[in-house]
Design a protein around this motif. Structure first.
Motif, PDB file in Angstrom:
ATOM      1  N   VAL A   9       0.734  -1.019   0.104  1.00  0.00           N
ATOM      2  CA  VAL A   9       0.048   0.116  -0.065  1.00  0.00           C
ATOM      3  C   VAL A   9       0.817   1.281  -0.054  1.00  0.00           C
ATOM      4  O   VAL A   9       0.537   2.165  -0.658  1.00  0.00           O
ATOM      5  N   ASP A  38      -2.885  -0.769  -5.669  1.00  0.00           N
ATOM      6  CA  ASP A  38      -3.102  -0.989  -4.109  1.00  0.00           C
ATOM      7  C   ASP A  38      -3.449   0.220  -3.183  1.00  0.00           C
ATOM      8  O   ASP A  38      -3.211  -0.157  -1.939  1.00  0.00           O
ATOM      9  N   SER A  39      -2.955   1.322  -4.008  1.00  0.00           N
ATOM     10  CA  SER A  39      -3.199   2.626  -3.273  1.00  0.00           C
ATOM     11  C   SER A  39      -4.735   2.694  -2.441  1.00  0.00           C
ATOM     12  O   SER A  39      -5.612   2.138  -3.091  1.00  0.00           O
TER      13      SER A  39
END
Length: 123
Positions: A9, A38-39
């Motif tokens: 992340v 994935d942010s």
């Protein structure tokens, strides 16, 4: 091994640059910096889109999938270099709408987690 060795992340939130090719496949001086899939912000946008999609289904409305893709990409793109034009979300949206090949490149780049790992950025 520690669990945080595989966390993604933070790296995805920092973003990475993709060098853009023109419509003929030639490299341009334009680099687009975007966050990865994935942010937090990208995943948040996907939740917004999921809600819109569900509402449209309940109301039996058609949705333009290109609009969904562009909205997600605009929220994920955090800047650029290689052009005299200053980054803004409005200009970013215009770029993605009027240059679909840019949209496709950014989308493909964001989908590859390896583009956002520390090992990848050191190269």
């Amino acid at each position: 091994m520690k669990l945080n060795d595989i966390y993604t992340v933070d790296d995805h939130e920092l973003g990475a640059e993709v060098r853009i090719r023109d419509g003929n496949g030639r490299l341009t001086p334009l680099y687009v910096k975007c966050k990865g899939m994935d942010s937090v912000s990208y995943r948040k946008q996907l939740k917004v889109q999921k809600r819109k999609y569900q509402e449209a289904l309940l109301q039996n409305q058609d949705l333009d999938e290109d609009v969904f893709v562009i909205e997600a990409l605009v929220e994920s793109i955090i800047g650029w270099r290689g052009t005299d034009e200053k980054y803004s979300k409005k200009l970013c949206q215009e770029l993605l709408e009027k240059a679909p090949f840019v949209r496709d490149q950014v989308d493909a780049f964001m989908s590859d987690r390896a583009n956002f790992t520390k090992a990848k950025r050191k190269k």
